[in-house]
Structures are given as C-alpha cells and as structure tokens.
Design a protein around this motif. Structure first.
Motif, PDB file in Angstrom:
ATOM      1  N   UNK A  13      -3.125  24.874  57.589  1.00 28.87           N
ATOM      2  CA  UNK A  13      -3.875  24.533  58.954  1.00 28.87           C
ATOM      3  C   UNK A  13      -4.380  22.684  58.264  1.00 28.87           C
ATOM      4  N   UNK A  14      -3.146  22.343  59.277  1.00 25.75           N
ATOM      5  CA  UNK A  14      -2.544  20.762  59.468  1.00 25.75           C
ATOM      6  C   UNK A  14      -4.249  20.071  58.618  1.00 25.75           C
ATOM      7  N   UNK A  15      -4.123  19.022  57.344  1.00 29.15           N
ATOM      8  CA  UNK A  15      -5.439  18.589  56.581  1.00 29.15           C
ATOM      9  C   UNK A  15      -5.546  19.262  55.938  1.00 29.15           C
ATOM     10  N   UNK A  16      -6.073  20.148  55.818  1.00 26.35           N
ATOM     11  CA  UNK A  16      -6.638  21.521  55.446  1.00 26.35           C
ATOM     12  C   UNK A  16      -5.668  22.214  53.942  1.00 26.35           C
ATOM     13  N   UNK A  17      -6.276  21.486  52.658  1.00 26.51           N
ATOM     14  CA  UNK A  17      -5.123  22.642  51.354  1.00 26.51           C
ATOM     15  C   UNK A  17      -5.089  23.884  51.056  1.00 26.51           C
ATOM     16  N   UNK A  18      -4.103  24.589  51.333  1.00 24.84           N
ATOM     17  CA  UNK A  18      -4.556  25.668  51.204  1.00 24.84           C
ATOM     18  C   UNK A  18      -3.350  25.978  50.169  1.00 24.84           C
ATOM     19  N   UNK A  19      -3.603  27.681  49.165  1.00 28.03           N
ATOM     20  CA  UNK A  19      -2.111  27.969  48.552  1.00 28.03           C
ATOM     21  C   UNK A  19      -0.521  28.300  49.082  1.00 28.03           C
ATOM     22  N   UNK A  20      -1.080  28.331  50.498  1.00 28.57           N
ATOM     23  CA  UNK A  20      -0.177  28.559  51.062  1.00 28.57           C
ATOM     24  C   UNK A  20       0.422  27.564  51.753  1.00 28.57           C
ATOM     25  N   UNK A  21       0.012  26.120  51.642  1.00 33.63           N
ATOM     26  CA  UNK A  21       0.324  25.045  52.150  1.00 33.63           C
ATOM     27  C   UNK A  21       1.490  24.883  50.777  1.00 33.63           C
ATOM     28  N   UNK A  22       0.491  25.229  49.388  1.00 31.39           N
ATOM     29  CA  UNK A  22       1.310  24.333  48.310  1.00 31.39           C
ATOM     30  C   UNK A  22       2.421  25.114  48.478  1.00 31.39           C
TER      31      UNK A  22
END
Length: 301
Positions: free
Chosen positions: A56-65
């Motif tokens: 989700x843009x603007x929200x940290x997450x394991x998937x983003x990492x």
C-alpha cells in the motif's frame, strides 16, 4: 503496465495516470543512485507492484520491504555485477521480464584486470564481482564531498544496528554477525557487497602469511569499506568480516572518512567507516576498489 514501448514512456504514462504515486515512488530512490540506475529500478518496482497486492503506497509492510529488496538485488546485479543465491537470481530474472536497460555496464572481474588466474566474488553467497576497465584503476579516488554524501545513510544504519544488537542481547561471539548486518542494511534499502580472494593471492601481506590457505572477504556498502575477514572458506571469511564491521557500530557514532589504503601494491584513497574510538591508523590491504574512472563518470545527470 503496457508493453511494446520504451520503459521511460511506459513509466511516465503510468505515473501520469496515477499521480498519487509519484511522490511516494520518488521517496524510494536511494541517495547514491544515478538517474539511469533509478529509472531502471523504478520500472522494475512498478512492473511488479501488482504481484505484491498487500503493498500500500505510503504504508510500511513486509511485502513492500520484500519488493524493495528484490528491486535492489536486481539493480545491483545489472549495474554492479552482484550475485545472490540462485533462487534469488531466478526470481529477479523472472521479475525483470520486459525491463530493458540500454548500454548496461560491461563488467570485468579483478582477475581479468590484473591478468591473473584467481577467482573473485563467489557466485552464490551474496557476493559481487567488481566492474572496471583495464588500465590504471587509481585515478582520482572518492571525491572530497563523498563522506558528507554517505554520512546520512550510515547514521540511519547505525541506529538500525544498535537496536538490532540490543534486541540480540549485545555484541558477542555467538551472534550471526553477517545476518545482523545484512538485515539492517536491507531494512535501510541498501545491500552489502562482498568480494572474495584466496589469501595467498593478496598483495602486501607478509611473506610468511601469504602462503597460508584460506579466503579473504571484504565488505562494502555504498562503496564504503566496512571490514575485512580471513577464514578457511568464504562463509568463515564473510563471518569474520561482518564481525569486524559490526565493531564500528558499538561506539557512540560512526563516521565516513577518506583514508589511505594499499591496493595492488599502491597507496589509494578509500572511503572507510570508522567509530569514535582511537585506533591504529593501519588498514588491511584493499581487495576491491570501486572508484574507477568509469564509475566516476557515471554520476547523476
């Protein structure tokens, strides 16, 4: 994203259609990345966002990492020649389908530069074969402003490592030093560079030591030298190099400085990460040197 056109056209049109993503995507750019490197990695990232639906843009997450780490691995492989465990290499190759990098760097190993038959950078241990052109690799060295450019990143990395060491119960011999350093570096949206060379092939070592068997590992991040380790094999050498690198994070701060080191029998200026403690000014001889004329001309346009 659409196919059949240049990557720049595809990305531009995609961001025009999704203006809410522009500022967020730009915040993911590494401070050391040239325009060419960033534009390629940005396309890789955007092409694969839909395969990570929890991002989700603007929200940290394991998937983003995870997606960011894979994009960094891919960019390091394309532009720096880095190699990772085969499952990672297979994954980023698959994810990069459709991404075209024009005039990708032509890399040569240290063996090819020196004209010797030794091996650098193992192919399946997060290692990296340095690229350079034949000829004199000692031109200029790091620019005077380089320490100030790299300092903000290493201030962030210092905080990440400090917290990691606290949660692990402090610095000690039973830690997985490489894993701690790797995890903290990747959480800061960077990756480690490892170069391996047989101990007996290292110039500038005392004659008695140069006959010993084993491997040498040199660790860098953002071209900054972190530590050197010696071991019976690559894994042991990497573990010792990581242990030496983590020692700098036990002080009150870390500082990036330009220091003199030996490389291939000559004195060169190198970027080195230091702590705030008095130390012997001597450093192990460098087994890689990233400040080649080719790289110095590859800055942001």
């Amino acid at each position: 994203m659409a196919e059949g056109r240049s990557g720049e056209d595809i990305v531009s049109e995609y961001l025009d259609q999704n203006p809410h993503l522009v500022e967020w995507v730009e915040s993911l750019r590494g401070g050391h990345e040239t325009n060419k490197q960033w534009h390629a990695r940005r396309e890789f990232f955007l092409r694969n966002m839909e395969t990570f639906p929890t991002v989700q843009p603007g929200f940290p997450s394991p998937s983003l990492d995870r997606l960011l780490s894979l994009s960094i691995c891919w960019a390091n492989h394309i532009f720096l020649g880095c190699r990772y465990p085969q499952p990672v290499m297979d994954r980023i190759k698959e994810m990069a389908e459709g991404v075209v990098v024009n005039d990708a760097p032509v890399r040569k190993t240290r063996d090819e530069i020196l004209g010797k038959g030794k091996r650098t950078a193992g192919g399946d241990d997060d290692s990296c074969a340095k690229r350079t052109k034949p000829g004199n690799p000692f031109k200029q060295g790091p620019p005077p402003q380089a320490p100030a450019k790299h300092q903000p990143f290493f201030n962030r990395l210092y905080k990440a490592v400090a917290w990691k060491l606290v949660s692990a119960g402090g610095f000690g011999p039973n830690l997985d030093h490489f894993e701690i350093l790797r995890a903290c570096t990747e959480s800061s949206k960077e990756s480690l560079s490892c170069v391996f060379v047989p101990l007996k092939d290292i110039p500038d070592l005392p004659a008695a030591r140069s006959q010993k068997e084993g491997q040498v590992c040199e660790l860098r991040c953002q071209t900054v030298y972190l530590g050197t380790g010696y071991g019976r094999d690559e894994a042991a050498a990497r573990a010792m190099a990581s242990k030496e690198a983590l020692k700098a994070f036990q002080g009150r701060k870390v500082t990036v400085k330009i220091c003199r080191r030996r490389f291939n029998g000559r004195d060169v200026e190198d970027l080195v990460l230091l702590d705030d403690q008095p130390r012997n000014p001597g450093f192990p001889p460098a087994i890689s040197y990233p400040f080649q004329p080719e790289q110095q001309g590859d800055g942001p346009s």
